[in-house]
Design a protein around this motif. Structure first.
Motif, PDB file in Angstrom:
ATOM      1  N   LYS A 139      27.585  58.154  24.687  1.00  0.00           N
ATOM      2  CA  LYS A 139      27.383  59.175  23.505  1.00  0.00           C
ATOM      3  C   LYS A 139      28.639  60.577  24.095  1.00  0.00           C
ATOM      4  CE  LYS A 139      23.164  60.162  23.235  1.00  0.00           C
ATOM      5  NZ  LYS A 139      21.746  60.675  22.794  1.00  0.00           N
ATOM      6  N   ASP A 140      29.139  60.055  24.965  1.00  0.00           N
ATOM      7  CA  ASP A 140      30.149  61.146  25.748  1.00  0.00           C
ATOM      8  C   ASP A 140      29.924  62.556  26.192  1.00  0.00           C
ATOM      9  OD1 ASP A 140      32.588  59.407  24.914  1.00  0.00           O
ATOM     10  OD2 ASP A 140      32.666  60.076  23.193  1.00  0.00           O
ATOM     11  N   GLU A 141      28.532  62.336  26.595  1.00  0.00           N
ATOM     12  CA  GLU A 141      27.848  63.547  27.129  1.00  0.00           C
ATOM     13  C   GLU A 141      28.447  63.532  28.728  1.00  0.00           C
ATOM     14  OE1 GLU A 141      23.758  63.058  26.500  1.00  0.00           O
ATOM     15  OE2 GLU A 141      24.082  63.329  24.289  1.00  0.00           O
ATOM     16  N   ILE A 142      28.717  62.206  29.189  1.00  0.00           N
ATOM     17  CA  ILE A 142      29.220  62.156  30.351  1.00  0.00           C
ATOM     18  C   ILE A 142      30.488  61.623  30.307  1.00  0.00           C
ATOM     19  CG2 ILE A 142      29.135  60.715  32.536  1.00  0.00           C
ATOM     20  CD1 ILE A 142      26.233  60.984  32.615  1.00  0.00           C
ATOM     21  N   ASN A 143      31.615  61.933  30.937  1.00  0.00           N
ATOM     22  CA  ASN A 143      32.803  61.073  30.741  1.00  0.00           C
ATOM     23  C   ASN A 143      33.365  60.233  31.958  1.00  0.00           C
ATOM     24  OD1 ASN A 143      33.793  63.246  31.635  1.00  0.00           O
ATOM     25  ND2 ASN A 143      34.645  64.082  29.865  1.00  0.00           N
ATOM     26  N   ILE A 144      32.651  60.587  33.057  1.00  0.00           N
ATOM     27  CA  ILE A 144      33.101  59.616  34.098  1.00  0.00           C
ATOM     28  C   ILE A 144      31.893  59.178  34.947  1.00  0.00           C
ATOM     29  CG2 ILE A 144      34.080  59.644  36.292  1.00  0.00           C
ATOM     30  CD1 ILE A 144      35.700  62.245  35.518  1.00  0.00           C
ATOM     31  N   ILE A 145      31.905  57.844  34.991  1.00  0.00           N
ATOM     32  CA  ILE A 145      30.837  57.138  35.653  1.00  0.00           C
ATOM     33  C   ILE A 145      31.337  56.482  36.947  1.00  0.00           C
ATOM     34  CG2 ILE A 145      29.283  54.959  35.843  1.00  0.00           C
ATOM     35  CD1 ILE A 145      28.286  56.338  33.642  1.00  0.00           C
ATOM     36  N   CYS A 146      30.507  56.937  38.078  1.00  0.00           N
ATOM     37  CA  CYS A 146      31.172  56.491  39.263  1.00  0.00           C
ATOM     38  C   CYS A 146      30.115  55.337  39.763  1.00  0.00           C
ATOM     39  CB  CYS A 146      30.969  57.595  40.432  1.00  0.00           C
ATOM     40  SG  CYS A 146      31.698  58.996  39.880  1.00  0.00           S
ATOM     41  N   ALA A 147      30.694  53.949  39.864  1.00  0.00           N
ATOM     42  CA  ALA A 147      29.638  52.920  39.681  1.00  0.00           C
ATOM     43  C   ALA A 147      30.162  51.899  40.640  1.00  0.00           C
ATOM     44  CB  ALA A 147      29.499  52.245  38.441  1.00  0.00           C
ATOM     45  N   THR A 148      29.043  51.050  40.870  1.00  0.00           N
ATOM     46  CA  THR A 148      29.442  49.813  41.755  1.00  0.00           C
ATOM     47  C   THR A 148      29.600  48.755  40.697  1.00  0.00           C
ATOM     48  OG1 THR A 148      27.170  48.983  41.409  1.00  0.00           O
ATOM     49  CG2 THR A 148      27.957  50.142  43.488  1.00  0.00           C
ATOM     50  N   VAL A 149      30.083  47.449  40.989  1.00  0.00           N
ATOM     51  CA  VAL A 149      30.486  46.613  39.976  1.00  0.00           C
ATOM     52  C   VAL A 149      29.130  46.007  39.085  1.00  0.00           C
ATOM     53  CG1 VAL A 149      32.538  45.628  41.090  1.00  0.00           C
ATOM     54  CG2 VAL A 149      30.352  44.665  41.659  1.00  0.00           C
ATOM     55  N   ALA A 150      28.021  46.666  39.325  1.00  0.00           N
ATOM     56  CA  ALA A 150      26.822  46.488  38.676  1.00  0.00           C
ATOM     57  C   ALA A 150      27.201  47.201  37.384  1.00  0.00           C
ATOM     58  CB  ALA A 150      25.688  47.145  39.233  1.00  0.00           C
ATOM     59  N   PHE A 151      28.194  48.042  36.968  1.00  0.00           N
ATOM     60  CA  PHE A 151      28.402  48.639  35.796  1.00  0.00           C
ATOM     61  C   PHE A 151      29.471  47.941  35.088  1.00  0.00           C
ATOM     62  CE2 PHE A 151      30.335  52.033  33.161  1.00  0.00           C
ATOM     63  CZ  PHE A 151      29.180  52.384  32.303  1.00  0.00           C
ATOM     64  N   GLY A 152      29.503  47.726  33.815  1.00  0.00           N
ATOM     65  CA  GLY A 152      30.405  47.204  33.025  1.00  0.00           C
ATOM     66  C   GLY A 152      30.253  46.023  32.271  1.00  0.00           C
ATOM     67  N   MET A 153      29.504  45.108  32.634  1.00  0.00           N
ATOM     68  CA  MET A 153      29.100  43.947  31.795  1.00  0.00           C
ATOM     69  C   MET A 153      28.530  44.138  30.694  1.00  0.00           C
ATOM     70  SD  MET A 153      29.871  40.972  32.989  1.00  0.00           S
ATOM     71  CE  MET A 153      29.038  40.226  31.915  1.00  0.00           C
ATOM     72  N   GLY A 154      29.414  43.827  29.708  1.00  0.00           N
ATOM     73  CA  GLY A 154      28.640  44.000  28.359  1.00  0.00           C
ATOM     74  C   GLY A 154      28.781  45.460  27.758  1.00  0.00           C
ATOM     75  N   ILE A 155      29.493  46.136  28.676  1.00  0.00           N
ATOM     76  CA  ILE A 155      29.939  47.611  28.067  1.00  0.00           C
ATOM     77  C   ILE A 155      30.680  47.658  27.046  1.00  0.00           C
ATOM     78  CG2 ILE A 155      30.485  49.822  28.657  1.00  0.00           C
ATOM     79  CD1 ILE A 155      28.235  49.391  29.851  1.00  0.00           C
ATOM     80  N   ASN A 156      30.650  47.940  25.894  1.00  0.00           N
ATOM     81  CA  ASN A 156      31.744  48.003  24.811  1.00  0.00           C
ATOM     82  C   ASN A 156      32.323  49.128  24.366  1.00  0.00           C
ATOM     83  OD1 ASN A 156      32.426  45.064  24.100  1.00  0.00           O
ATOM     84  ND2 ASN A 156      30.614  44.883  23.177  1.00  0.00           N
ATOM     85  N   LYS A 157      32.364  50.348  25.346  1.00  0.00           N
ATOM     86  CA  LYS A 157      33.012  51.085  24.997  1.00  0.00           C
ATOM     87  C   LYS A 157      34.588  51.203  24.797  1.00  0.00           C
ATOM     88  CE  LYS A 157      32.607  56.310  26.088  1.00  0.00           C
ATOM     89  NZ  LYS A 157      32.629  56.664  24.852  1.00  0.00           N
TER      90      LYS A 157
END
Ligand code: ADP
Ligand code: ZN
Length: 562
Positions: free
Chosen positions: A292-310
């Motif tokens: 929802k663009d309330e946060i614009n930077i995600i600091c993540a491990t590779v756990a983040f991103g699968m199936g993320i369709n932004k």
């Protein structure tokens, strides 16, 4: 397969518009659909965002019977089902953590001659472990209602891939049991060896392969030396190029994620962290805020991103070294799905290689959910560790290379030829380099190997470089290395040249980093050892030629000058 004269063409086109809301097909979609609907086994390599789902969802809709989809993650499956139901396409899934009565109900529905489902999603574990499911599939098959079997993220079958999942290997049973049902295998990442593995393990027959270029022309790649000021550099980079835009920063450890996020918040960015030790509700919350663009930077491990369709991710930053070129390519691929220009910046230091290598051997590195799912700590066993280390060394070699086009290097890894003129200076190497020279560095290489031996194979690469350059720092003096024969032998070399050669020797296995945990401080240290078998060639006349830029403009961050 491009023909528009198949008996089903009109129906496909009508449903593509009416049900899926698409005005046309994307590259290879029509071809894949025609091939699978003709009854062939098909293997599809399509980059992330290319539109793989349509290639089985549309056939599922227009063919009689049920399409079985094997997909690796329940969260991905739920996401797909939500979209299908929104489009009024009846679909269901079975997973081990579902209520038994609910599972029973779905199995019963499958048994009915008027089964309403067009698609049934299952995880690979389910296929491996559930006899009830196999019996039900059998019954569908006998009644000629098993229309198609889809293997999503098919690269998980292969041990050579970066997301190996043991349960995928058992999927060969499907072709054995249901030889007349066409199989459609889909992936966004596969090298030639992975592809061979997948085709073999799944038992695909006369398989038709579709692949398209994996080049993502709207992504701009660069590798930047990582210094102590890395976080300031990142802040500056975002501020100058992507302020208030959406991005992902991939970090190595959970602690790194939190540290980087905190620092960026201090710098005034809307940042949050995301990693595997957060509870699911927390993670879902962060993901939602991000969508929802309330946060614009995600600091993540590779756990983040699968199936993320932004679609509007404008930058992907690697705060540390990715584990493999495939992983790097896929993580970068999450930027710019809308086709708009986006940046991929990797902050590289050789010492991160040692950190990642250590974490791999400990099995303490966070995996993408594909690999991590249901199987922790597989990474530190024998052959898999070897493959992981090799993949990591390729990544080091990619970063150390400051001459060749970044696109060319990535695509070569996928067996794809690429003319670097097509890059149009949208990677750091193409941008900064006017020309390069080839230099014979065999003598330097030999001296470095000798120096490692002369100091007893007890010291780190950075210490070896210090001695080679003639440093008189305390540590050198403490070990009286200023008296070693080759102390200062590399004084005359251009800056960075000796380390390039040394790192090359590691990448090519002449020298080996022996990584150890320091028990007293808990820190990781590494010492260089000599691989005698390889080194024999070096002293037996093998030459080492490296390429160096002959004219370098200051490396520029940010948007390409196109
Ligand atoms: P992949 O699985 O290959 O990463 P998806 O199947 O998730 O890609 O599709 C990515 C996006 O592209 C989705 O939002 C989908 O709706 C859209 N899409 C797929 N095919 C088409 C098409 N022919 N025309 C327009 N949009 C499409
Ligand atoms: Zn380039």
């Amino acid at each position: 397969w491009r023909s528009q004269n198949f008996p089903w063409t009109k129906k496909l086109e009508a449903n593509n518009k009416k049900v899926f809301g698409n005005h046309s097909f994307r590259p290879n979609q029509r071809e894949v659909i025609n091939a699978t609907m003709s009854g062939c086994d098909v293997f599809v390599l399509m980059p992330t965002g290319g539109g793989k789902s349509l290639t089985y969802q549309l056939p599922a809709l227009v063919c009689p019977g049920i399409t079985l989809v094997i997909s690796p993650l329940v969260s991905l499956i739920q996401d797909q089902i939500m979209h299908l139901l929104q489009a009024n396409i009846p679909a269901a899934y079975l997973s081990a953590n579902m209520e038994w009565t609910e599972q029973q109900e779905i199995l019963r529905e499958l048994n009915s001659d008027y089964c309403k489902y067009k698609l049934l999603y299952v995880t690979p574990e389910k296929v491996a472990k559930s006899d009830a499911l196999l019996r039900q599939l059998d019954s569908l098959y006998v009644r000629e209602l098993l229309a198609r079997i889809v293997i999503d993220e098919a690269h998980c079958v292969s041990q050579w891939g970066h997301d190996f999942r043991p349960d995928y290997q058992g999927l060969g049973i499907l072709k054995q049991k249901f030889p007349n049902t066409p199989v459609l295998a889909l992936t966004a990442t596969a090298t030639a060896s992975v592809k061979e593995d997948v085709v073999q393990a799944l038992g695909l027959v006369n398989c038709i392969i579709f692949r398209q270029s994996f080049n993502r022309s709207n992504l701009w790649y660069s590798v930047i030396p990582k210094t102590k000021k890395c976080l300031e550099d990142i802040d500056k980079f975002i501020r100058e190029n992507h302020f208030d835009e959406c991005g992902i920063i991939y970090c190595l450890s959970r602690m790194d994620c939190e540290k980087v996020a905190e620092k960026l918040q201090e710098y005034g960015h809307k940042a949050a962290f995301y990693h595997g030790s957060m509870d699911p509700a927390q993670r879902a919350f962060v993901q939602k805020q991000w969508s929802k663009d309330e946060i614009n930077i995600i600091c993540a491990t590779v756990a983040f991103g699968m199936g993320i369709n932004k679609p509007d991710v404008r930058f992907v930053i690697h705060h540390s070294l990715p584990k493999s070129i495939e992983g790097y390519h896929q993580e970068c691929g999450r930027a710019g799905r809308d086709g708009q220009r986006s940046s991929c910046v990797l902050y590289y230091s050789y010492s991160d290689y040692i950190r990642v290598k250590h974490m791999l051997s400990q099995g303490s590195i966070e995996q993408s959910p594909l690999t991590g799912y249901g199987r922790a700590n597989m990474t530190n066993s024998g052959r898999i560790l070897e493959t992981n280390t090799e993949n990591l060394l390729r990544m080091v070699s990619f970063c150390e290379n400051d001459v060749d086009c970044r696109r060319l290097l990535q695509l070569a890894h996928f067996g794809e030829k690429f003319d670097s003129a097509t890059c149009k200076k949208t990677c750091d190497n193409c941008l900064k380099i006017k020309s390069f020279i080839e230099k014979d560095v065999t003598e330097t290489a030999k001296q470095l190997v000798e120096l490692v031996k002369l100091t007893g194979q007890h010291f780190s690469s950075s210490h070896i470089l210090e001695v080679y350059r003639g440093s008189l720092n305390q540590f050198v003096k403490k070990h009286r290395h200023e008296t070693v024969r080759l102390h200062g032998a590399g004084k005359h070399l251009a800056k960075g040249e000796a380390s390039r050669v040394l790192h090359y020797l590691v990448v090519e296995d002449f020298l080996v980093e022996d990584v150890k945990k320091n028990d007293i401080y808990g820190s990781v240290s590494s010492i260089l050892k000599v691989n005698e078998a390889k080194v024999r060639n070096l002293f037996g006349g093998q030459r080492i030629i490296l390429r160096f830029p002959s004219s370098v403009k200051a490396p520029k961050q940010g948007k390409p000058e196109v």
